[in-house]
Design an enzyme around this catalytic site. Sequence first.
Site, PDB file in Angstrom:
ATOM      1  CD  GLU A   1      -2.570  -1.124   2.687  1.00  0.00           C
ATOM      2  OE1 GLU A   1      -2.736  -0.036   3.277  1.00  0.00           O
ATOM      3  OE2 GLU A   1      -3.031  -2.197   3.088  1.00  0.00           O
TER       4      GLU A   1
ATOM      5  CB  CYS B   1       2.493   7.296   3.575  1.00  0.00           C
ATOM      6  SG  CYS B   1       2.843   6.042   4.817  1.00  0.00           S
TER       7      CYS B   1
ATOM      8  CB  CYS C   1       5.822  -5.511   9.377  1.00  0.00           C
ATOM      9  SG  CYS C   1       6.994  -4.677  10.487  1.00  0.00           S
TER      10      CYS C   1
ATOM     11  CB  CYS D   1       3.620  -3.175  16.629  1.00  0.00           C
ATOM     12  SG  CYS D   1       5.349  -2.668  16.458  1.00  0.00           S
TER      13      CYS D   1
ATOM     14  CB  CYS E   1       0.834  -2.638  13.569  1.00  0.00           C
ATOM     15  SG  CYS E   1       1.304  -2.243  11.883  1.00  0.00           S
TER      16      CYS E   1
ATOM     17  CB  CYS F   1       0.307   1.646   6.226  1.00  0.00           C
ATOM     18  SG  CYS F   1       0.442   2.686   4.788  1.00  0.00           S
TER      19      CYS F   1
HETATM   20  N1  SAH Z   1       7.941   0.092  11.220  1.00  0.00           N
HETATM   21  C1  SAH Z   1       7.918   1.513  11.283  1.00  0.00           C
HETATM   22  C2  SAH Z   1       6.833   2.124  10.388  1.00  0.00           C
HETATM   23  C3  SAH Z   1       5.473   1.738  10.862  1.00  0.00           C
HETATM   24  S1  SAH Z   1       4.058   2.654  10.380  1.00  0.00           S
HETATM   25  C4  SAH Z   1       7.705   1.963  12.707  1.00  0.00           C
HETATM   26  O1  SAH Z   1       7.495   1.109  13.572  1.00  0.00           O
HETATM   27  O2  SAH Z   1       7.790   3.165  12.969  1.00  0.00           O
HETATM   28  C5  SAH Z   1       4.178   4.237  11.100  1.00  0.00           C
HETATM   29  C6  SAH Z   1       3.521   4.420  12.455  1.00  0.00           C
HETATM   30  O3  SAH Z   1       2.165   4.002  12.505  1.00  0.00           O
HETATM   31  C7  SAH Z   1       4.255   3.666  13.549  1.00  0.00           C
HETATM   32  O4  SAH Z   1       4.472   4.527  14.624  1.00  0.00           O
HETATM   33  C8  SAH Z   1       3.272   2.587  13.880  1.00  0.00           C
HETATM   34  O5  SAH Z   1       3.466   2.087  15.179  1.00  0.00           O
HETATM   35  C9  SAH Z   1       1.964   3.306  13.713  1.00  0.00           C
HETATM   36  N2  SAH Z   1       0.774   2.441  13.634  1.00  0.00           N
HETATM   37  C10 SAH Z   1       0.709   1.155  13.234  1.00  0.00           C
HETATM   38  N3  SAH Z   1      -0.556   0.689  13.329  1.00  0.00           N
HETATM   39  C11 SAH Z   1      -1.310   1.689  13.803  1.00  0.00           C
HETATM   40  C12 SAH Z   1      -2.699   1.828  14.114  1.00  0.00           C
HETATM   41  N4  SAH Z   1      -3.550   0.825  13.946  1.00  0.00           N
HETATM   42  N5  SAH Z   1      -3.119   3.020  14.580  1.00  0.00           N
HETATM   43  C13 SAH Z   1      -2.253   4.050  14.730  1.00  0.00           C
HETATM   44  N6  SAH Z   1      -0.938   3.987  14.436  1.00  0.00           N
HETATM   45  C14 SAH Z   1      -0.466   2.819  13.990  1.00  0.00           C
END
Ligand code: SAH
Length: 353
Positions: free
Chosen positions: A92, A105, A112, A116, A119, A335
Amino acid sequence: MSLPLLADLSREELGQWCADRGVPPYRADQIRKWLFGKRVGDFQAMTDLPAGLRADLQASFALFSTTIQVHQRSVDGTEKLLLELADGNLVECVLMREDERRTICVSTQVGCGMGCVFCASGMLGLQRNLSAGEILEQVLRVDRLLGPIERITNVVVMGMGEPLANLPNLLKALASLDEKGGLGIGARRITISTVGLPDKIRELAGVGKQYNLAVSLHAPNDALRNRLVPVNDRIGIQAILAAADEFFERTGRRVTYEYVVLGGLNDGPDEARQLAALLSNRHAHINLIPMNAVAEIPYHDPAGARLQAFVAILDQAGIAATIRKRKGADIDAACGQLRQRQIAAGVHAAASL
Ligand code: SAH
């Protein structure tokens, strides 16, 4: 066998490809200008190149390797593409419009491996790294959605995947963007978001470019962070902060700490005070991201009053904090969500056969 992707070549590599054929190296910049600046869709449209060179390019490279599976448009101007890669995997990318800014973005991996818990991107684990060309192609695809006088101004590497786990390909893609014939988007307009891999943060600090760094902290103590960001149990917050401090010292760029706010989990006054204490003597900025709901994930965004109280505690401690504006809420813009939904639908469809 599919052809190699043109965008996988750096400016230098394309220059070498030309040289190998006795084609003058300035042609490489001409080709890149067509690809990046002039938004062409095929090699034949590169009209200032000799016909023989166009034919050679066409026989040697693919201009695009993806197809657009889904194109969503939000009422707020945000657009999102679900791209199918040559091997059938899905990634995406998102376009956000804000005043004069046009921010893309991009994703760096299929899936991944960080896991987390809130996510969508990590739900199915890591499939593979994207190549430099596949990262760039997201920019090219999104750029072609823009109007004739619109230009991409900023890049955030906050899509699917952990960018620092695919650093060589990411750096190659970002360098190509800023090299002659590219889109002219320099490091200061690019933000790389990481779960916090200390060695890789140091490596990034050492490349001699002023990229902006965003660190996904999400919790002010290791016990809580281990629950939310499982890879933390072999890293630890202090090691991440030390690496981020070094990044600031070497690049002069203030680090942003991202904090996904999960209602009832990490949004209390205690967490706010601990977070303030962690960051009080650092050149840091906190970006609070209210949890974007994801089907199948049980976490939710915080109550408005709790979020305000959290911000007030940070404010009183003199910590700069902003709440991230929600963009494209009507189109699954966080994302990983769209891909997840698509895969789930496919799985259900297959299961019902
Ligand atoms: N791997 C990288 C990029 C991830 S996406 C990282 O960890 O930073 C960018 C941000 O979106 C990260 O801070 C991630 O934790 C956050 N994110 C992921 N899922 C989310 C969700 N459902 N709601 C809000 N933020 C989210």
